[in-house]
Design a protein around this motif. Structure first.
Motif, PDB file in Angstrom:
ATOM      1  N   ARG A   1      27.879  42.915  45.654  1.00  0.00           N
ATOM      2  CA  ARG A   1      28.774  44.027  45.325  1.00  0.00           C
ATOM      3  C   ARG A   1      29.375  43.846  43.936  1.00  0.00           C
ATOM      4  NH1 ARG A   1      34.878  44.844  47.172  1.00  0.00           N
ATOM      5  NH2 ARG A   1      35.248  46.907  46.310  1.00  0.00           N
ATOM      6  N   ASN A   2      29.891  42.637  43.644  1.00  0.00           N
ATOM      7  CA  ASN A   2      30.482  42.389  42.328  1.00  0.00           C
ATOM      8  C   ASN A   2      29.452  42.549  41.216  1.00  0.00           C
ATOM      9  OD1 ASN A   2      32.997  41.891  43.396  1.00  0.00           O
ATOM     10  ND2 ASN A   2      32.740  39.674  43.464  1.00  0.00           N
ATOM     11  N   LEU A   3      28.226  42.081  41.487  1.00  0.00           N
ATOM     12  CA  LEU A   3      27.167  42.195  40.483  1.00  0.00           C
ATOM     13  C   LEU A   3      26.861  43.660  40.176  1.00  0.00           C
ATOM     14  CD1 LEU A   3      24.755  39.395  41.737  1.00  0.00           C
ATOM     15  CD2 LEU A   3      26.095  39.370  39.641  1.00  0.00           C
ATOM     16  N   ILE A   4      26.841  44.478  41.210  1.00  0.00           N
ATOM     17  CA  ILE A   4      26.555  45.903  41.012  1.00  0.00           C
ATOM     18  C   ILE A   4      27.724  46.593  40.320  1.00  0.00           C
ATOM     19  CG2 ILE A   4      26.366  48.080  42.296  1.00  0.00           C
ATOM     20  CD1 ILE A   4      24.355  46.682  44.124  1.00  0.00           C
TER      21      ILE A   4
ATOM     22  N   LYS B   1      29.244  35.298  57.721  1.00  0.00           N
ATOM     23  CA  LYS B   1      30.686  35.049  57.600  1.00  0.00           C
ATOM     24  C   LYS B   1      31.395  36.233  56.921  1.00  0.00           C
ATOM     25  CE  LYS B   1      30.231  30.015  57.487  1.00  0.00           C
ATOM     26  NZ  LYS B   1      28.818  29.967  57.843  1.00  0.00           N
ATOM     27  N   VAL B   2      31.189  37.407  57.470  1.00  0.00           N
ATOM     28  CA  VAL B   2      31.790  38.619  56.922  1.00  0.00           C
ATOM     29  C   VAL B   2      33.259  38.672  57.343  1.00  0.00           C
ATOM     30  CG1 VAL B   2      31.719  41.137  56.858  1.00  0.00           C
ATOM     31  CG2 VAL B   2      29.577  39.824  56.977  1.00  0.00           C
ATOM     32  N   GLN B   3      34.162  38.430  56.392  1.00  0.00           N
ATOM     33  CA  GLN B   3      35.594  38.438  56.665  1.00  0.00           C
ATOM     34  C   GLN B   3      36.245  39.752  56.245  1.00  0.00           C
ATOM     35  OE1 GLN B   3      37.204  35.943  58.223  1.00  0.00           O
ATOM     36  NE2 GLN B   3      35.320  34.770  58.405  1.00  0.00           N
ATOM     37  N   GLY B   4      35.532  40.514  55.398  1.00  0.00           N
ATOM     38  CA  GLY B   4      36.082  41.783  54.933  1.00  0.00           C
ATOM     39  C   GLY B   4      34.964  42.686  54.464  1.00  0.00           C
ATOM     40  N   ILE B   5      35.257  43.988  54.401  1.00  0.00           N
ATOM     41  CA  ILE B   5      34.269  44.957  53.941  1.00  0.00           C
ATOM     42  C   ILE B   5      34.870  45.780  52.807  1.00  0.00           C
ATOM     43  CG2 ILE B   5      32.924  45.082  56.060  1.00  0.00           C
ATOM     44  CD1 ILE B   5      34.565  47.584  56.849  1.00  0.00           C
ATOM     45  N   PRO B   6      34.021  46.352  51.913  1.00  0.00           N
ATOM     46  CA  PRO B   6      32.556  46.302  51.922  1.00  0.00           C
ATOM     47  C   PRO B   6      32.037  44.924  51.522  1.00  0.00           C
ATOM     48  CG  PRO B   6      33.328  47.382  49.932  1.00  0.00           C
ATOM     49  CD  PRO B   6      34.542  47.135  50.766  1.00  0.00           C
ATOM     50  N   MET B   7      30.900  44.557  52.134  1.00  0.00           N
ATOM     51  CA  MET B   7      30.208  43.323  51.757  1.00  0.00           C
ATOM     52  C   MET B   7      28.720  43.619  51.677  1.00  0.00           C
ATOM     53  SD  MET B   7      30.576  39.518  53.334  1.00  0.00           S
ATOM     54  CE  MET B   7      29.912  38.104  52.458  1.00  0.00           C
ATOM     55  N   LEU B   8      28.087  43.068  50.667  1.00  0.00           N
ATOM     56  CA  LEU B   8      26.683  43.375  50.393  1.00  0.00           C
ATOM     57  C   LEU B   8      25.922  42.061  50.214  1.00  0.00           C
ATOM     58  CD1 LEU B   8      25.002  45.988  49.955  1.00  0.00           C
ATOM     59  CD2 LEU B   8      25.466  45.755  47.505  1.00  0.00           C
ATOM     60  N   ILE B   9      24.971  41.800  51.122  1.00  0.00           N
ATOM     61  CA  ILE B   9      24.182  40.564  51.092  1.00  0.00           C
ATOM     62  C   ILE B   9      22.781  40.894  50.584  1.00  0.00           C
ATOM     63  CG2 ILE B   9      23.352  38.591  52.440  1.00  0.00           C
ATOM     64  CD1 ILE B   9      26.385  38.880  52.548  1.00  0.00           C
ATOM     65  N   ALA B  10      22.306  40.126  49.594  1.00  0.00           N
ATOM     66  CA  ALA B  10      20.960  40.348  49.055  1.00  0.00           C
ATOM     67  C   ALA B  10      19.983  39.351  49.670  1.00  0.00           C
ATOM     68  CB  ALA B  10      20.973  40.213  47.537  1.00  0.00           C
ATOM     69  N   ILE B  11      18.921  39.866  50.307  1.00  0.00           N
ATOM     70  CA  ILE B  11      17.845  39.048  50.875  1.00  0.00           C
ATOM     71  C   ILE B  11      16.599  39.262  50.008  1.00  0.00           C
ATOM     72  CG2 ILE B  11      16.488  38.525  52.940  1.00  0.00           C
ATOM     73  CD1 ILE B  11      19.522  38.141  53.299  1.00  0.00           C
ATOM     74  N   GLY B  12      16.011  38.148  49.510  1.00  0.00           N
ATOM     75  CA  GLY B  12      14.858  38.248  48.626  1.00  0.00           C
ATOM     76  C   GLY B  12      13.560  38.522  49.378  1.00  0.00           C
TER      77      GLY B  12
ATOM     78  N   PRO C   1      38.811  52.573  52.865  1.00  0.00           N
ATOM     79  CA  PRO C   1      38.854  53.216  51.542  1.00  0.00           C
ATOM     80  C   PRO C   1      38.025  52.505  50.469  1.00  0.00           C
ATOM     81  CG  PRO C   1      41.037  53.206  52.528  1.00  0.00           C
ATOM     82  CD  PRO C   1      40.163  52.359  53.413  1.00  0.00           C
ATOM     83  N   PRO C   2      38.082  51.156  50.360  1.00  0.00           N
ATOM     84  CA  PRO C   2      37.234  50.508  49.343  1.00  0.00           C
ATOM     85  C   PRO C   2      35.742  50.748  49.584  1.00  0.00           C
ATOM     86  CG  PRO C   2      38.941  48.995  50.089  1.00  0.00           C
ATOM     87  CD  PRO C   2      38.973  50.167  51.015  1.00  0.00           C
ATOM     88  N   CYS C   3      35.361  50.878  50.867  1.00  0.00           N
ATOM     89  CA  CYS C   3      33.959  51.169  51.182  1.00  0.00           C
ATOM     90  C   CYS C   3      33.585  52.562  50.684  1.00  0.00           C
ATOM     91  CB  CYS C   3      33.718  51.089  52.689  1.00  0.00           C
ATOM     92  SG  CYS C   3      34.046  49.467  53.416  1.00  0.00           S
ATOM     93  N   ARG C   4      34.436  53.535  50.995  1.00  0.00           N
ATOM     94  CA  ARG C   4      34.146  54.909  50.575  1.00  0.00           C
ATOM     95  C   ARG C   4      34.112  55.028  49.054  1.00  0.00           C
ATOM     96  NH1 ARG C   4      38.130  56.121  54.408  1.00  0.00           N
ATOM     97  NH2 ARG C   4      39.519  56.909  52.773  1.00  0.00           N
ATOM     98  N   SER C   5      34.890  54.185  48.385  1.00  0.00           N
ATOM     99  CA  SER C   5      34.900  54.192  46.924  1.00  0.00           C
ATOM    100  C   SER C   5      33.632  53.562  46.359  1.00  0.00           C
ATOM    101  CB  SER C   5      36.132  53.433  46.435  1.00  0.00           C
ATOM    102  OG  SER C   5      36.127  53.321  45.042  1.00  0.00           O
ATOM    103  N   PHE C   6      33.121  52.512  47.034  1.00  0.00           N
ATOM    104  CA  PHE C   6      31.955  51.786  46.516  1.00  0.00           C
ATOM    105  C   PHE C   6      30.633  52.478  46.855  1.00  0.00           C
ATOM    106  CE2 PHE C   6      28.686  48.434  47.300  1.00  0.00           C
ATOM    107  CZ  PHE C   6      28.474  48.074  45.976  1.00  0.00           C
ATOM    108  N   THR C   7      30.569  53.160  47.982  1.00  0.00           N
ATOM    109  CA  THR C   7      29.297  53.742  48.446  1.00  0.00           C
ATOM    110  C   THR C   7      28.641  54.656  47.411  1.00  0.00           C
ATOM    111  OG1 THR C   7      29.908  53.508  50.774  1.00  0.00           O
ATOM    112  CG2 THR C   7      28.212  55.125  50.256  1.00  0.00           C
ATOM    113  N   PRO C   8      29.366  55.589  46.754  1.00  0.00           N
ATOM    114  CA  PRO C   8      28.710  56.429  45.737  1.00  0.00           C
ATOM    115  C   PRO C   8      28.077  55.611  44.606  1.00  0.00           C
ATOM    116  CG  PRO C   8      30.850  57.329  46.326  1.00  0.00           C
ATOM    117  CD  PRO C   8      30.768  55.986  46.961  1.00  0.00           C
TER     118      PRO C   8
ATOM    119  N   PHE D   1      27.458  45.921  54.792  1.00  0.00           N
ATOM    120  CA  PHE D   1      28.491  45.956  55.826  1.00  0.00           C
ATOM    121  C   PHE D   1      29.597  46.882  55.326  1.00  0.00           C
ATOM    122  CE2 PHE D   1      26.241  42.014  56.331  1.00  0.00           C
ATOM    123  CZ  PHE D   1      26.154  41.817  57.705  1.00  0.00           C
ATOM    124  N   SER D   2      29.832  47.982  56.050  1.00  0.00           N
ATOM    125  CA  SER D   2      30.760  48.997  55.557  1.00  0.00           C
ATOM    126  C   SER D   2      31.242  49.858  56.723  1.00  0.00           C
ATOM    127  CB  SER D   2      30.043  49.853  54.502  1.00  0.00           C
ATOM    128  OG  SER D   2      30.916  50.775  53.907  1.00  0.00           O
ATOM    129  N   ALA D   3      32.207  50.748  56.441  1.00  0.00           N
ATOM    130  CA  ALA D   3      32.726  51.650  57.474  1.00  0.00           C
ATOM    131  C   ALA D   3      33.417  52.842  56.824  1.00  0.00           C
ATOM    132  CB  ALA D   3      33.710  50.921  58.385  1.00  0.00           C
TER     133      ALA D   3
END
Length: 771
Positions: free
Chosen positions: A658-661, A636-647, A572-579, A566-568
């Motif tokens: 996101r924090n793990l990465i 329950k996405v309250q803010g972005i960037p948010m990254l959900i892992a589905i197994g 700014p935090p999204c653009r920083s995390f995407t690379p 989930f991003s846009a």
């Protein structure tokens, strides 16, 4: 001069007066077990169980009656001098910081002629003593006289060094906390008497708490404040008044919303004659200041005096605006939470003392215990709610019903999106004949916006009613939209059912604990049955898109680990995390093809989506896809960037991807609980041997504590860091372990060069103590 010495338990004598002749003075014992000493010379006796000391007997022996200077000069008389006995040693690391400070203070006080310091060395050899003493401008006990040095250690119970005992001219111990006093007050502490210490503490307290108005509001060129029509008012005239220092600015939206409320309160309190507000502007130009100040009925620091405005900002630690500091008539800070108090209590909070606020809180607590729909909705001036056409409905007609208090703001998109859903649920419940009603608590500033909330025939508090802000505080409003449910008995049934209504609609009614337990079981069953198809397929929408816009069937992703991103582009935090995510994606894909990322855009238009997506190597939901809000609600996405892992099984692995990465990069893959445990073990191993706390020259105010930090910026090297930091929570100060520990090694090496502590002693921080 007379001195009292307690002889109880030392001598046995009857209750008559006794006389003992001792060298230079006579002692007269009285019937109360105490004796008085009549001084025969300018010397003082070393007391028995007392705290006065004869300088001659204290500092001399049978074969030595002098102290020395570092040039070899001998000093015989210290009569009528105040003394500092300085217990220290060259091997003591903390003395490096303290001795130079003591030299400064001594240099200031020495010209007075009535103060001296005597070094009582703890060194083990004369060479170390001489080297250390050579840097001291004061006197010393000769190194050869170990007997006297040892006796002084015991007499003054020296348990750690550096240690400074201060004596007055009579030999009376003023304090054995001389090190702390010198560090805190320097020469200003002279003559180091209890009275002087109390005077300094009183001054400190007065400076800290009782900020006298003249000292904080005047400048070198100004002793007045101004009114909005340009008149000047002497600051002296504010003496004895309670004050509010209002930090605000015209460019600040929350300030503009709060100011009218503060004007109302000021208008109520101003006639009392003992309350005033002073505007401290954060505006960037005088025109903006004048326009904003023209709407205020109180005083202001002139815009031209930027120095005082900045100083007040700093003094009261203003971290955000609007900010209102309330001072009592002495200048003492009553509270720096004036904005919240005014919003919650209005003029009822006057005189804003801690006692008054506690009284109001107690009344609130009583109201909670005795809560009813009347105590919630009725105010001193109103006992009704209103309909869309302005008709009044008595609050008494709502008794016995289940009430939803809908806190809303039309300028807030989440409220705008939610209102139709709530209206639909309301309509269905009314059609079913349920005893249910909605009362809107509008937080809007514009009346037109207020009128827009009547999309259903529900009720509302009148526009800008004073109870709106009070109820927001009462129910501890933290998010919009919020729907508080009040049961038929007037008690709070649920603090916010907005999410339940979003998720379950009318099925969430009657919003009881039993109903929510039932819904929770349904959620568990849903999660147990969750598959990737159930997440990403909705009706005919059974695909995602690739880089060329071609459709990729969701079924092609089954049995893969999939990250929902989930991003846009506007974030700014999204653009920083995407690379970072792109880098990790390529590394994982190189090792395992059973991995994919799906971009779920919050961009505002197709062009922004396409521009942002062009830099991503993975899949995406089409822009504006109807599944996006469903997925946002589900996770329950309250803010972005948010990254959900589905197994691979389709179950949710973690929402903390996101924090793990950020902390572990591609090593976090495959984001399973087992892998997280392995990572945790690696973290623990990483920190083995590191100190739990340390001091650092870049942050001498507090110790730095070894802390887990998901991500931070090092205040030492200004580079990013993850996992571990040496951290000061109070100051929000971070150091990389490498930055902190490099200096720690250097410090230890320096201390080693200077010599290890004497056997039986331990040096830690600012003091060396007996082991």
């Amino acid at each position: 001069m007379l001195y009292s010495i307690n002889l109880q338990g030392i001598y046995t004598f009857d209750m008559k007066t006794l006389v003992i002749q001792v060298d230079i003075f006579s002692i007269h014992g009285g019937p109360d077990g105490y004796i008085t000493v009549a001084e025969a010379e300018n010397n003082v006796v070393e007391t028995i169980n007392g705290d006065c000391h004869d300088f001659n007997s204290l500092l001399s022996t049978s074969d030595r009656d002098l102290v020395v200077r570092n040039n070899g000069d001998q000093v015989e008389s210290l009569k009528r001098k105040k003394l500092g006995l300085y217990f220290s040693a060259s091997w003591c690391g903390p003395r490096r910081r303290f001795t130079p400070k003591l030299v400064e203070v001594y240099s200031e006080l020495s010209p007075k002629g009535d103060f001296e310091i005597i070094f009582v060395s703890g060194d083990e050899d004369e060479e170390s003593f001489n080297g250390y003493f050579s840097k001291m401008p004061w006197l010393a006990m000769p190194f050869s006289d170990s007997e006297t040095r040892s006796r002084l250690d015991k007499l003054f119970k020296v348990m750690g060094i550096p240690h400074l005992v201060l004596l007055d001219e009579t030999g009376k111990v003023l304090t054995d906390e001389g090190v702390g006093i010198i560090q805190e007050y320097g020469e200003d502490g002279y003559p180091f008497t209890p009275e002087k210490m109390q005077e300094l503490k009183d001054l400190e307290e007065r400076a800290r708490l009782e900020q006298y108005i003249k000292t904080i509001l005047v400048s070198r060129s100004r002793d007045f404040v101004v009114t909005s029509d340009g008149n000047k008012l002497k600051i002296e005239s504010l003496k004895g008044k309670k004050l509010g220092l209002y930090f605000s600015a015209s460019w600040c939206g929350p300030c503009r919303r709060f100011t009218p409320k503060l004007v109302e309160v000021y208008s109520e309190l101003s006639p009392k004659g003992d309350f005033e507000i002073i505007f401290v502007s954060g505006d960037e130009d005088e025109e903006s200041f004048n326009g904003y100040f023209s709407k205020m009925p109180w005083l202001a620091i002139p815009f031209s005096d930027s120095e005082t405005r900045s100083r007040l900002d700093e003094l009261f630690k203003v971290m955000g605006i609007p900010h209102l500091v309330l001072l009592d008539e002495t200048g003492k800070v009553s509270t720096d939470e004036g904005v919240g108090i005014i919003q919650e209590y209005g003029e009822d909070g006057y005189p804003f003392t801690p006692e008054k606020i506690q009284e109001l809180k107690d009344l609130e607590e009583k109201a909670r215990l005795e809560q009813s729909i009347k105590t919630i909705l009725v105010s001193r001036s109103r006992d009704f709610v209103v309909t869309s056409d302005g008709n009044k409905v008595p609050v008494s007609e709502l008794e016995g019903k289940t009430i939803g208090l809908y806190f809303s703001m039309s300028s807030y998109k989440a409220s705008v999106d939610f209102t139709p859903k709530l209206a639909e649920v309301y309509k269905k419940l009314k059609e079913k004949g349920e005893n249910f009603e909605i009362v809107v608590i509008s937080l809007d500033d514009e009346e037109e916006s207020f009128k827009e909330i009547f999309v259903a025939p529900w009720l509302a508090l009148p526009f800008k009613d004073e109870s709106c802000a009070k109820l927001a505080s009462y129910f501890e409003l933290s998010i919009l939209p919020t729907v508080v449910i009040i049961g038929s008995d007037g008690k709070t049934l649920h603090s916010n059912v907005a999410e339940a209504i979003e998720e379950h609609g009318i099925q969430a009614y009657p919003f009881t604990p039993e109903k929510f337990a039932e819904l929770a079981e349904l959620e568990k069953a849903k999660e147990a049955a969750q598959t990737l198809e159930s997440i990403l397929i909705s009706g005919d929408l059974d695909f995602v898109i690739g880089k060329d816009g071609a459709k990729v069937q969701v079924t092609n992703l089954v049995r893969k680990t999939v990250l929902l991103y989930f991003s846009a582009h506007w974030c700014p935090p999204c653009r920083s995390f995407t690379p970072k995510l792109v880098e990790v994606y390529k590394k994982i894909k190189a090792k395992d093809e059973a991995f994919e990322v799906v971009f779920i855009s919050s961009d505002r238009d197709q062009a922004s989506f396409e521009e942002y997506y062009s830099g991503m190597p993975w899949l995406a939901l089409p822009f504006g896809d109807a599944r996006k809000p469903l997925l946002s609600r589900k996770f329950k996405v309250q803010g972005i960037p948010m990254l959900i892992a589905i197994g691979p099984s389709g179950k949710t692995l973690t929402k903390e991807t996101r924090n793990l990465i950020m902390a572990n990069g591609a090593d976090a893959y495959p984001f399973t609980e087992e892998r997280l445990k392995e990572i945790e073990a690696e973290y623990v191993e990483m920190a083995k041997g590191w100190p739990e706390k340390l001091k650092h020259t870049l942050h001498e105010e507090h110790e730095l504590v070894l802390s887990r930090r998901s991500s931070y910026n090092c205040d030492g090297c200004d580079e990013g860091g993850q996992v571990w930091s040496f951290y000061c929570q109070e100051c929000d100060f971070d150091l990389h372990p490498k930055c902190a520990l490099e200096e720690d090694k250097e410090t230890k090496a320096d201390e080693k060069k200077e010599g290890n502590p004497k056997e039986g002693w331990v040096c830690d921080g600012e003091v060396c103590t007996r082991g």
